[in-house]
Design an enzyme around this catalytic site. Structure first.
Site, short mmCIF file in Angstrom:
data_model
loop_
_atom_site.label_atom_id
_atom_site.label_comp_id
_atom_site.label_asym_id
_atom_site.label_seq_id
_atom_site.Cartn_x
_atom_site.Cartn_y
_atom_site.Cartn_z
N ASP A 213 0.68 -1.45 -0.08
CA ASP A 213 -0.30 0.33 0.40
C ASP A 213 1.30 1.02 -0.04
O ASP A 213 0.70 2.14 -0.80
CB ASP A 213 -1.48 0.00 1.23
N HIS A 331 23.11 -3.81 -14.66
CA HIS A 331 23.69 -4.53 -13.35
C HIS A 331 22.15 -4.66 -13.27
O HIS A 331 21.72 -5.91 -13.26
CB HIS A 331 24.32 -3.57 -11.64
#
Length: 465
Positions: A213, A331
């Protein structure tokens, strides 16, 4: 209500009842949600052989329990800080290796993951991860490790005081093989960064309703990338605990990764020069190595930095399938392909993610470029080491052919943490443009200095010792 590890619905810790509530009370902190520990101490321990050594080791571990807190207490402390500014108590975490269970005389109740049981120094793990031979690791990591103790807090004084309490329980039969000290690094905007200077700690899987949330409503949203993972990718029934139905732990990965900052900065400059990037675009070279700009802005979304707070995370690579914005070898694209890997469905691919809890070590002033002595204490929780941590390193970071795509050449290794040969790689010359250029791959600027696999058992197990 029983604990449903594979439920597609996240757990609400505030509304948990029945076995879920008991699980939260019996689970160590820092597993379900990272604990605030800007100052962190780590002790790697070895127990003596024989009945006396086992008895003293058991007494030491049981003596730590009053200093530890449950996942539920840690979550309540975070809420109290948010609502009222009340500081929490220090964190103490405990983990055991396969050999550690043996020294305790608990070989029949060792957690069942075969990768955990063989350990990180085993030849199969070394081959899988392409790690250096353990004779090249730091001395403490070359020994047979039996336990890990983590002590952390937002400030040094309480962390140091709690560490002293832990050390006071040590006896002559318990050897401290290694000590690590972590300290969060920050940029000028107060964001946590790693030693190469890039915002770190974003894009973590979330397991709790309240965290999801918050991500949706107060951070960057979840309309494009859903960070939810079920509890089963994190929690494991504790086989040595009184009640495996409510007593859970998690497999814990520790790796000491030294960062050569000077070599990395030189690689950024070399890539920028090879691609003839002008002054306003040179920062994009570093972003191509990492996948984000220093402030955390995802390269696949923007051609330049510009994110303030929060660091943007609600994205996929759906609009960058040919990597003309963010290279395949960047990455963050390698280690979280967000459904774009090409070998599995997005849902299958997501199950390899793990809950990272890393911390930087070593001191580095802004502008300094040390070649050694600084780095990352990589730490992560998962329920299947072989299918999460080792899969990520072996099949993604170290795999030149990942992500899968139709055009040649292959992506190459993860530009930051990939281990292995580094042939030249292809990079976009201009953001979003199909013109590319082959450039020598950056040198390996991250060196693995040691590590091990642990199981973080339940609090009832530790009390039972």
């Amino acid at each position: 209500m029983p604990v449903e590890l594979n439920s597609p619905v996240p757990l609400s810790w505030k509304n948990a009842t029945g076995d879920n509530e008991t699980m939260l009370q019996n689970l160590q902190a820092n597993i379900l949600k990272g604990h605030v520990r800007d100052r962190l101490h780590i002790l790697l321990l070895q127990f003596a052989e024989g009945p006396e050594g086992a008895a003293e080791a058991r007494a030491f571990l049981a003596g730590l329990v009053p200093m530890m807190k449950s996942a539920k207490t840690a979550l309540e402390e975070v809420e109290a800080f948010k609502q009222h500014g009340l500081k929490g108590t220090p964190y103490v975490g405990v983990g055991l290796t396969n050999a550690g269970y043996g020294r305790l005389g608990l070989t029949s109740a060792v957690p069942s993951d075969p990768v955990f049981q063989r350990g990180m120094r085993h030849p199969d793990s070394l081959t899988s991860l392409k790690d250096p031979d353990p004779t090249q690791w730091e001395h403490g990591y070359q020994q047979e490790i039996h336990a890990i103790v983590l002590v952390g807090d937002a400030d040094s004084p309480p962390a140091d005081a709690r560490l002293a309490e832990v050390e006071a329980l040590l006896t002559g039969s318990i050897t401290v093989l290694a000590r690590e000290t972590g300290k969060t690094q920050h940029d000028a905007a107060g964001r946590a960064i790693e030693h190469f200077g890039y915002v770190d700690g974003r894009s973590l899987p979330l397991f709790l309703t309240e965290d999801l949330d918050a991500e949706r409503d107060t951070l960057d949203g979840t309309s494009v990338w859903d960070p939810f993972l079920p509890l089963g990718r994190l929690l494991v029934a504790d086989p040595a605990a009184p009640n495996p139905g409510t007593d859970f732990g998690s497999y814990f990965v520790l790796r000491k990764l030294e960062q050569n900052v000077r070599a990395f900065k030189a690689a950024e400059e070399a890539l920028a020069t090879a691609l003839k990037l002008d002054n306003n675009d040179r920062e994009r070279a570093g972003a191509m190595l990492v996948g984000r700009f220093r402030d955390g802005t995802p390269l696949t979304l923007q051609a330049e930095a510009g994110a303030d707070k929060p660091v943007m995370n609600d994205f996929t690579y759906a609009s960058d399938t040919v990597a003309h914005k963010c290279p395949f070898q960047a990455h963050i694209r390698k280690t979280n392909p967000r459904g774009s890997g090409g070998f599995e469905t997005p849902d299958e691919e997501k199950l390899h993610l793990l809950a990272r809890r890393g911390q930087t070590y070593g001191e580095r002033a802004e502008g300094d470029e040390p070649e050694s002595g600084v780095g990352l204490l990589f730490m992560a929780f998962n329920s299947e080491i072989g299918q999460q941590f080792e899969f990520m390193q072996r099949m993604w970071a170290n795999n030149s052919g990942f992500p899968k795509h139709d055009a040649a050449p292959q992506p190459g290794l993860d530009a930051v943490i990939g281990h292995g040969d580094r042939p030249p790689q292809t990079w976009p010359k201009a953001w979003g443009n199909d013109e590319t250029q082959e450039v020598p791959a950056p040198v390996q600027a991250v060196t693995m200095k040691g590590g091990e696999y642990f199981f973080m058992p339940s609090l009832p197990f530790l009390r039972s010792l």
